[in-house]
Design a protein around this motif. Structure first.
Motif, PDB file in Angstrom:
ATOM      1  N   LYS A  64       0.830  -1.214   0.000  1.00  0.00           N
ATOM      2  CA  LYS A  64       0.000   0.000   0.000  1.00  0.00           C
ATOM      3  C   LYS A  64       0.859   1.256   0.000  1.00  0.00           C
ATOM      4  O   LYS A  64       0.583   2.214  -0.738  1.00  0.00           O
ATOM      5  CB  LYS A  64      -0.928  -0.002   1.221  1.00  0.00           C
ATOM      6  CG  LYS A  64      -1.884   1.174   1.265  1.00  0.00           C
ATOM      7  CD  LYS A  64      -2.839   1.086   2.444  1.00  0.00           C
ATOM      8  CE  LYS A  64      -3.799   2.265   2.463  1.00  0.00           C
ATOM      9  NZ  LYS A  64      -4.738   2.191   3.617  1.00  0.00           N
ATOM     10  N   ILE A  67       2.569   1.764  -3.391  1.00  0.00           N
ATOM     11  CA  ILE A  67       1.639   2.324  -4.370  1.00  0.00           C
ATOM     12  C   ILE A  67       1.470   3.825  -4.160  1.00  0.00           C
ATOM     13  O   ILE A  67       1.461   4.606  -5.123  1.00  0.00           O
ATOM     14  CB  ILE A  67       0.284   1.605  -4.280  1.00  0.00           C
ATOM     15  CG1 ILE A  67       0.434   0.177  -4.799  1.00  0.00           C
ATOM     16  CG2 ILE A  67      -0.797   2.358  -5.057  1.00  0.00           C
ATOM     17  CD1 ILE A  67      -0.774  -0.693  -4.571  1.00  0.00           C
ATOM     18  N   ASN A  68       1.364   4.250  -2.912  1.00  0.00           N
ATOM     19  CA  ASN A  68       1.209   5.669  -2.622  1.00  0.00           C
ATOM     20  C   ASN A  68       2.437   6.464  -3.051  1.00  0.00           C
ATOM     21  O   ASN A  68       2.321   7.569  -3.592  1.00  0.00           O
ATOM     22  CB  ASN A  68       0.936   5.878  -1.132  1.00  0.00           C
ATOM     23  CG  ASN A  68      -0.452   5.425  -0.727  1.00  0.00           C
ATOM     24  OD1 ASN A  68      -1.370   5.367  -1.559  1.00  0.00           O
ATOM     25  ND2 ASN A  68      -0.645   5.105   0.546  1.00  0.00           N
ATOM     26  N   ASP A  71       2.467   6.617  -6.846  1.00  0.00           N
ATOM     27  CA  ASP A  71       1.455   7.574  -7.286  1.00  0.00           C
ATOM     28  C   ASP A  71       1.950   9.008  -7.114  1.00  0.00           C
ATOM     29  O   ASP A  71       1.788   9.846  -8.017  1.00  0.00           O
ATOM     30  CB  ASP A  71       0.163   7.355  -6.495  1.00  0.00           C
ATOM     31  CG  ASP A  71      -0.967   8.252  -6.951  1.00  0.00           C
ATOM     32  OD1 ASP A  71      -1.284   8.234  -8.152  1.00  0.00           O
ATOM     33  OD2 ASP A  71      -1.528   8.975  -6.106  1.00  0.00           O
ATOM     34  N   ILE A  93       2.463   0.553 -10.358  1.00  0.00           N
ATOM     35  CA  ILE A  93       1.282   0.407  -9.499  1.00  0.00           C
ATOM     36  C   ILE A  93       0.477  -0.824  -9.901  1.00  0.00           C
ATOM     37  O   ILE A  93       0.052  -1.619  -9.052  1.00  0.00           O
ATOM     38  CB  ILE A  93       0.409   1.680  -9.572  1.00  0.00           C
ATOM     39  CG1 ILE A  93       1.118   2.849  -8.878  1.00  0.00           C
ATOM     40  CG2 ILE A  93      -0.967   1.440  -8.936  1.00  0.00           C
ATOM     41  CD1 ILE A  93       0.429   4.180  -9.063  1.00  0.00           C
ATOM     42  N   ASP A  97      -0.469  -4.281  -7.508  1.00  0.00           N
ATOM     43  CA  ASP A  97      -1.804  -4.605  -6.998  1.00  0.00           C
ATOM     44  C   ASP A  97      -2.820  -4.502  -8.127  1.00  0.00           C
ATOM     45  O   ASP A  97      -2.748  -3.590  -8.958  1.00  0.00           O
ATOM     46  CB  ASP A  97      -2.162  -3.631  -5.871  1.00  0.00           C
ATOM     47  CG  ASP A  97      -3.480  -3.973  -5.201  1.00  0.00           C
ATOM     48  OD1 ASP A  97      -3.876  -5.148  -5.240  1.00  0.00           O
ATOM     49  OD2 ASP A  97      -4.108  -3.055  -4.648  1.00  0.00           O
ATOM     50  N   THR A 101      -9.024   0.120  -6.509  1.00  0.00           N
ATOM     51  CA  THR A 101      -8.489   1.421  -6.110  1.00  0.00           C
ATOM     52  C   THR A 101      -7.117   1.669  -6.737  1.00  0.00           C
ATOM     53  O   THR A 101      -6.815   2.792  -7.160  1.00  0.00           O
ATOM     54  CB  THR A 101      -8.377   1.512  -4.581  1.00  0.00           C
ATOM     55  OG1 THR A 101      -7.645   0.372  -4.082  1.00  0.00           O
ATOM     56  CG2 THR A 101      -9.749   1.545  -3.941  1.00  0.00           C
ATOM     57  N   SER A 102      -6.303   0.629  -6.804  1.00  0.00           N
ATOM     58  CA  SER A 102      -4.973   0.767  -7.413  1.00  0.00           C
ATOM     59  C   SER A 102      -5.090   0.962  -8.920  1.00  0.00           C
ATOM     60  O   SER A 102      -4.374   1.770  -9.523  1.00  0.00           O
ATOM     61  CB  SER A 102      -4.120  -0.468  -7.111  1.00  0.00           C
ATOM     62  OG  SER A 102      -3.893  -0.604  -5.724  1.00  0.00           O
ATOM     63  N   LYS A 105      -6.001   4.527  -9.626  1.00  0.00           N
ATOM     64  CA  LYS A 105      -4.837   5.419  -9.530  1.00  0.00           C
ATOM     65  C   LYS A 105      -4.037   5.383 -10.830  1.00  0.00           C
ATOM     66  O   LYS A 105      -3.658   6.425 -11.379  1.00  0.00           O
ATOM     67  CB  LYS A 105      -3.937   4.998  -8.362  1.00  0.00           C
ATOM     68  CG  LYS A 105      -4.452   5.347  -6.976  1.00  0.00           C
ATOM     69  CD  LYS A 105      -3.468   4.876  -5.920  1.00  0.00           C
ATOM     70  CE  LYS A 105      -3.990   5.102  -4.500  1.00  0.00           C
ATOM     71  NZ  LYS A 105      -4.079   6.521  -4.160  1.00  0.00           N
TER      72      LYS A 105
END
Length: 260
Positions: A64, A67-68, A71, A93, A97, A101-102, A105
């Motif tokens: 998680k 990914i953030n 992003d 990204i 995942d 939600t991924s 993004k």
């Protein structure tokens, strides 16, 4: 400097780049448009931020957080129109995942990169990547008007652009005051030379929100392109006099006035 190049002065006015990538769906005697990419020097502050984000991405093991960080890196690169770098982090990204939600993004990164790319072939490739994900997400959330708007604009650079127009019209039938839809239809009307229709769209947006600076800017563009030079100058001047307006919009409006 032509008007298309003026549009590119401010990186924040990204949708104008998109206007000149889209096919002229209903206009005859299409003429080519040359849009040259611009180089942007990354600020010292953002260089430090890039280094910090890369270090954190390399050090973290939690998906998680990875990914953030990816992003954030992509969006920072998009700030400087570095679409290739943003593209690579969107791919990262997706490799980390496959959850909705991924994927959203990644799709939004592809979509924004598509909007600002000045190379037609690259823009089409980015649009196709975003399109595929938006279509998948709409299967799970078929009434999501935001996804429909984004999907519609990616369809505009395919072999079936009218499918995108139809999708926007469907959204507008269901949500007559959907700002994003009206804005998109206004941009498409500019691109196809339907300035009376575009004028109606942006007047509608300004009736909905008189403080909508983006719509005010495009209203000025419509007036200028339709030959109403003095009215266009007045609109751009109004934007320049707004202390809280986006500096990118003001810079582009100022450059536009110089060319009128």
């Amino acid at each position: 400097m032509n008007r298309q190049q003026i549009f590119l002065i401010a990186a924040g006015v990204l949708a104008v780049v998109l206007i000149y990538q889209l096919p002229r769906v209903v206009v005859e005697n299409e003429t080519g448009v040359e849009v040259k990419p611009h180089d942007f020097s990354i600020s010292t502050e953002d260089q430090s931020l890039l280094m910090s984000l890369r270090q954190q991405l390399n050090a973290v093991s939690e998906i998680k957080k990875s990914i953030n960080f990816a992003d954030s890196l992509a969006r920072l690169y998009l700030k400087y129109q570095m679409v290739d770098s943003a593209d690579s982090y969107a791919a990262l990204i997706l490799s980390l995942d496959t959850a909705g939600t991924s994927r959203l993004k990644a799709a939004m990164i592809y979509y924004q990169a598509f909007q600002m790319s000045t190379e037609p072939d690259k823009a089409v490739g980015l649009a196709q990547k975003a399109q595929e994900i938006f279509e998948e997400l709409l299967v799970a959330d078929p009434q999501n008007s935001t996804l429909k708007n984004k999907l519609a604009m990616t369809l505009m650079v395919t072999e079936t652009p009218m499918a995108g127009v139809q999708l926007l019209r469907e959204v507008l039938e269901q949500e007559p005051d959907n700002r994003e839809t009206i804005l998109n239809l206004g941009l498409l009307a500019i691109r196809s030379g339907q300035f009376d229709r575009a004028k109606e769209r942006f007047e509608k947006l300004l009736e909905m929100d008189s403080t909508d600076d983006e719509s005010l800017f495009y209203y000025g563009v419509v007036l200028s392109e339709s030959g109403d030079t003095e009215a266009a100058k007045a609109v751009f001047g109004k934007l320049l006099n707004k202390a809280d307006a986006d500096p990118a919009l003001k810079a582009t409006a100022s450059s536009y006035i110089e060319e009128l």
